[in-house]
Scaffold this active site. Structure first.
Site, PDB file in Angstrom:
ATOM      1  N   ASN A   1     -63.797 -13.964  82.165  1.00  0.00           N
ATOM      2  CA  ASN A   1     -65.063 -13.932  81.512  1.00  0.00           C
ATOM      3  C   ASN A   1     -65.168 -15.592  81.115  1.00  0.00           C
ATOM      4  O   ASN A   1     -63.881 -16.073  80.687  1.00  0.00           O
ATOM      5  CB  ASN A   1     -65.177 -13.027  80.386  1.00  0.00           C
ATOM      6  CG  ASN A   1     -66.375 -13.198  79.609  1.00  0.00           C
ATOM      7  OD1 ASN A   1     -67.346 -13.249  80.115  1.00  0.00           O
ATOM      8  ND2 ASN A   1     -66.215 -13.281  78.300  1.00  0.00           N
TER       9      ASN A   1
ATOM     10  N   HIS B   1     -66.419 -17.592  77.689  1.00  0.00           N
ATOM     11  CA  HIS B   1     -67.063 -17.431  76.221  1.00  0.00           C
ATOM     12  C   HIS B   1     -67.325 -18.772  75.611  1.00  0.00           C
ATOM     13  O   HIS B   1     -66.512 -19.476  75.850  1.00  0.00           O
ATOM     14  CB  HIS B   1     -66.146 -16.698  75.672  1.00  0.00           C
ATOM     15  CG  HIS B   1     -66.481 -16.192  74.242  1.00  0.00           C
ATOM     16  ND1 HIS B   1     -67.370 -15.345  73.916  1.00  0.00           N
ATOM     17  CD2 HIS B   1     -66.195 -16.856  72.894  1.00  0.00           C
ATOM     18  CE1 HIS B   1     -67.807 -15.395  72.584  1.00  0.00           C
ATOM     19  NE2 HIS B   1     -67.109 -16.181  71.975  1.00  0.00           N
TER      20      HIS B   1
END
Ligand code: GRF
Length: 208
Positions: A107, A109
């Site tokens: 991911n 972020h």
């Protein structure tokens, strides 16, 4: 050649950075699909112009998150990807999905984790008054933005910044960090030891 798939909910500028890096030959991978929970996501347009198959699992058509995730999982499994990249996927992946793909989910972020996890990370950073922020690419575990960190980059928070100007500055770094992490993954240069990740050929002092 690795097979990667991207999950995105919106604009898809990080997805575009990945598409561009694959095209330029700096990520040795094939992007086998874009999966989106939002039929209106601009990321879908980007996928279509790049000839990448699109899979829409429209969250708004499900009455429960479990039913949605059952279909999402089916789609993800069907892609036989070596790596799933969450690039602006705005939902928390359920534990059921996370457990299906150990070490295969990353991911991006927009903050220096573990600070400012969750939504509106840039606004959180401004409101807290930090002088530096940045972005983090990390493995996904069952928590919210808590998995082992692969790549981070920092930017200054300037006195006149608002959420928008800081987001823009961070985004430029995201577009560098995400392809870098994916490239390392696809070249089998990532080593994980507990929480600590090293990238062979990039880190001079890998964790013991
Ligand atoms: C990025 O800031 C990303 O870090 C966050 O959501 C934003 C998505 O932007 N998770 P984009 O869709 O890649 O342009």
């Amino acid at each position: 050649m690795k097979r990667i798939a991207v999950l995105a909910s919106g604009r898809g500028s990080n997805f575009q950075a990945v598409i561009d890096a694959i095209r330029q030959g700096s990520i040795p991978a094939e992007c086998v699909g874009l999966v989106s929970d939002n039929p209106g996501a601009y990321a879908i347009t980007r996928a279509r112009s790049a000839g990448i198959p699109v899979f829409i699992v429209d969250y708004s058509r499900y009455s429960t998150k479990d039913e949605y995730e059952a279909d999402l999982l089916r789609v993800m499994k069907s892609l036989h990807a070596d790596l799933f990249v969450l690039a602006g996927y705005m939902r928390i992946l359920g534990a059921g999905i996370v457990r299906e793909f150990p070490g295969k989910l990353i991911n991006i972020h927009p903050a220096l984790l573990p600070s400012f996890a969750g939504l509106h990370a840039q606004r959180q950073a401004i409101e807290y008054g930090v002088r530096v922020s940045g972005c983090t690419v990390h493995f996904v575990d069952e928590g919210v933005d808590t998995g082992p960190i692969i790549v981070q980059s920092c930017v200054p928070v300037l006195p006149g910044d608002d959420e928008e100007s800081l987001s823009e500055r961070i985004l430029k770094e995201e577009h560098r960090c995400l392809p870098r992490a994916i490239r390392a993954f696809c070249e089998d240069r990532i080593r994980v030891s507990g929480r600590r990740v090293s990238i062979v050929g990039e880190d001079s002092a890998p964790p013991a």
